[in-house]
Motif scaffolding. Structure first.
Motif, mmCIF file in Angstrom:
data_model
loop_
_atom_site.group_PDB
_atom_site.id
_atom_site.type_symbol
_atom_site.label_atom_id
_atom_site.label_comp_id
_atom_site.label_asym_id
_atom_site.label_seq_id
_atom_site.Cartn_x
_atom_site.Cartn_y
_atom_site.Cartn_z
ATOM 1 N N GLY A 118 0.790 -1.229 0.000
ATOM 2 C CA GLY A 118 0.000 0.000 0.000
ATOM 3 C C GLY A 118 0.819 1.274 0.000
ATOM 4 O O GLY A 118 0.277 2.369 0.151
ATOM 5 N N ILE A 119 2.125 1.150 -0.174
ATOM 6 C CA ILE A 119 3.034 2.296 -0.161
ATOM 7 C C ILE A 119 3.498 2.584 -1.583
ATOM 8 O O ILE A 119 3.821 1.670 -2.342
ATOM 9 C CB ILE A 119 4.263 1.996 0.739
ATOM 10 C CG1 ILE A 119 3.817 1.828 2.184
ATOM 11 C CG2 ILE A 119 5.329 3.071 0.595
ATOM 12 C CD1 ILE A 119 4.883 1.255 3.092
ATOM 13 N N ALA A 120 3.538 3.859 -1.937
ATOM 14 C CA ALA A 120 4.145 4.295 -3.198
ATOM 15 C C ALA A 120 5.504 4.881 -2.840
ATOM 16 O O ALA A 120 5.602 5.843 -2.074
ATOM 17 C CB ALA A 120 3.272 5.338 -3.891
ATOM 18 N N HIS A 121 6.550 4.273 -3.391
ATOM 19 C CA HIS A 121 7.923 4.664 -3.046
ATOM 20 C C HIS A 121 8.719 4.911 -4.322
ATOM 21 O O HIS A 121 8.852 4.022 -5.163
ATOM 22 C CB HIS A 121 8.593 3.564 -2.214
ATOM 23 C CG HIS A 121 9.991 3.899 -1.827
ATOM 24 N ND1 HIS A 121 10.288 4.730 -0.773
ATOM 25 C CD2 HIS A 121 11.174 3.536 -2.379
ATOM 26 C CE1 HIS A 121 11.606 4.849 -0.679
ATOM 27 N NE2 HIS A 121 12.170 4.143 -1.639
ATOM 28 N N MET A 122 9.242 6.122 -4.461
ATOM 29 C CA MET A 122 10.057 6.460 -5.627
ATOM 30 C C MET A 122 11.429 5.811 -5.450
ATOM 31 O O MET A 122 12.281 6.305 -4.729
ATOM 32 C CB MET A 122 10.172 7.975 -5.811
ATOM 33 C CG MET A 122 10.799 8.338 -7.121
ATOM 34 S SD MET A 122 10.546 10.041 -7.662
ATOM 35 C CE MET A 122 10.888 10.985 -6.219
ATOM 36 N N GLU A 123 11.607 4.701 -6.124
ATOM 37 C CA GLU A 123 12.833 3.912 -5.976
ATOM 38 C C GLU A 123 13.987 4.524 -6.765
ATOM 39 O O GLU A 123 15.133 4.462 -6.333
ATOM 40 C CB GLU A 123 12.556 2.477 -6.444
ATOM 41 C CG GLU A 123 13.609 1.477 -6.059
ATOM 42 C CD GLU A 123 14.811 1.468 -6.994
ATOM 43 O OE1 GLU A 123 15.921 1.196 -6.491
ATOM 44 O OE2 GLU A 123 14.654 1.728 -8.194
ATOM 45 N N GLN A 124 13.689 5.111 -7.919
ATOM 46 C CA GLN A 124 14.776 5.643 -8.743
ATOM 47 C C GLN A 124 14.260 6.786 -9.594
ATOM 48 O O GLN A 124 13.198 6.694 -10.201
ATOM 49 C CB GLN A 124 15.347 4.545 -9.649
ATOM 50 C CG GLN A 124 16.532 4.961 -10.476
ATOM 51 C CD GLN A 124 17.756 5.243 -9.616
ATOM 52 O OE1 GLN A 124 18.005 4.570 -8.634
ATOM 53 N NE2 GLN A 124 18.542 6.229 -10.005
ATOM 54 N N LEU A 125 15.038 7.849 -9.643
ATOM 55 C CA LEU A 125 14.839 8.950 -10.580
ATOM 56 C C LEU A 125 16.188 9.190 -11.228
ATOM 57 O O LEU A 125 17.171 9.440 -10.528
ATOM 58 C CB LEU A 125 14.364 10.218 -9.869
ATOM 59 C CG LEU A 125 14.331 11.486 -10.730
ATOM 60 C CD1 LEU A 125 13.207 11.401 -11.763
ATOM 61 C CD2 LEU A 125 14.151 12.715 -9.849
ATOM 62 N N SER B 112 1.522 12.460 -9.720
ATOM 63 C CA SER B 112 0.204 12.417 -10.353
ATOM 64 C C SER B 112 -0.276 10.977 -10.558
ATOM 65 O O SER B 112 -1.430 10.646 -10.258
ATOM 66 C CB SER B 112 0.255 13.167 -11.691
ATOM 67 O OG SER B 112 -0.982 13.110 -12.334
ATOM 68 N N GLU B 113 0.614 10.122 -11.052
ATOM 69 C CA GLU B 113 0.238 8.731 -11.284
ATOM 70 C C GLU B 113 -0.027 8.020 -9.960
ATOM 71 O O GLU B 113 -0.985 7.238 -9.847
ATOM 72 C CB GLU B 113 1.311 8.000 -12.085
ATOM 73 C CG GLU B 113 0.988 6.555 -12.393
ATOM 74 C CD GLU B 113 -0.277 6.339 -13.212
ATOM 75 O OE1 GLU B 113 -0.862 5.230 -13.123
ATOM 76 O OE2 GLU B 113 -0.702 7.262 -13.948
ATOM 77 N N ALA B 114 0.798 8.267 -8.948
ATOM 78 C CA ALA B 114 0.577 7.634 -7.641
ATOM 79 C C ALA B 114 -0.769 8.072 -7.066
ATOM 80 O O ALA B 114 -1.520 7.241 -6.529
ATOM 81 C CB ALA B 114 1.720 7.978 -6.689
ATOM 82 N N LEU B 115 -1.101 9.337 -7.198
ATOM 83 C CA LEU B 115 -2.388 9.839 -6.724
ATOM 84 C C LEU B 115 -3.536 9.166 -7.468
ATOM 85 O O LEU B 115 -4.518 8.732 -6.851
ATOM 86 C CB LEU B 115 -2.458 11.355 -6.893
ATOM 87 C CG LEU B 115 -3.748 12.026 -6.422
ATOM 88 C CD1 LEU B 115 -3.959 11.828 -4.930
ATOM 89 C CD2 LEU B 115 -3.712 13.511 -6.776
ATOM 90 N N GLY C 170 -4.551 5.922 -6.116
ATOM 91 C CA GLY C 170 -5.122 5.895 -4.775
ATOM 92 C C GLY C 170 -4.152 6.141 -3.638
ATOM 93 O O GLY C 170 -4.533 6.032 -2.470
ATOM 94 N N HIS C 171 -2.911 6.484 -3.930
ATOM 95 C CA HIS C 171 -1.941 6.744 -2.864
ATOM 96 C C HIS C 171 -2.102 8.178 -2.348
ATOM 97 O O HIS C 171 -2.433 9.082 -3.107
ATOM 98 C CB HIS C 171 -0.511 6.527 -3.372
ATOM 99 C CG HIS C 171 -0.254 5.124 -3.800
ATOM 100 N ND1 HIS C 171 -0.099 4.086 -2.901
ATOM 101 C CD2 HIS C 171 -0.149 4.568 -5.033
ATOM 102 C CE1 HIS C 171 0.107 2.960 -3.564
ATOM 103 N NE2 HIS C 171 0.070 3.227 -4.858
#
Length: 169
Positions: A75-82, A103-106, A109-110
């Motif tokens: 249930g977590i959205a985590h930016m692993e790499q940019l 925007s995509e994470a939102l 449903g995050h």
């Protein structure tokens, strides 16, 4: 002639290029830290198999120049790499990818997006702070696991690490 860009979902055939971009971007940290034993870039096949989504940035005149990968775990959205290819750095492309990831994470449903990064590297924590991220504490099992992985990789030998969170709801 204006430069046209697009952000789109990565497809299977894109991941080899993303690996090249990450390697080039990591070279900036390797140079900054004079790191002789920097961890290897995530292989394309592994990155493609991660749960979540990967967005890439393509310029019409240059092809794929950057990407952001967001893990969706527990249930977590985590930016692993940019990563943005260094030849295209400091032009707003990283900021564009962060906005697209939020925007995509939102839309999925995050309510928040997390990341882990170097606290004192200007294009790391200070950049993310300018994108709406603030330091946070790793309280979930997933985030504590990330800290353990960083410890195993000895990432703190090059400077303090920090978790950051952006509220996106």
């Amino acid at each position: 002639m204006p430069t046209y860009t697009e952000v789109r979902f990565a497809e299977a055939e894109d991941f080899d290029r993303l690996e090249e971009i990450e390697t080039a971007a990591d070279a900036l940290l390797v140079d900054l830290f004079s790191a002789e034993d920097w961890p290897p870039t995530t292989p394309a096949n592994e990155r493609a198999a991660y749960p979540g989504f990967t967005l890439l940035l393509r310029r019409h005149d240059a092809g794929i120049i950057g990407f952001v990968q967001v893990l969706e775990i527990d249930g977590i959205a985590h930016m692993e790499q940019l990563s943005v290819h260094p030849g295209y750095g400091r032009r707003g492309y990283g900021r564009m990818l962060v906005a697209a990831a939020k925007s995509e994470a939102l839309s999925r449903g995050h309510e928040a997006l997390t990341l882990r990064t170097y606290r004192d590297v200007p294009w790391n924590a200070p950049f993310y702070a300018s994108c709406g991220f603030a330091p946070s504490i790793p309280t979930s099992e997933f985030h504590r696991h990330l800290v353990e992985v960083e410890t195993r990789l000895r990432l703190e030998q090059w400077g303090p690490r920090v978790q950051m969170t952006a509220v996106i709801r």
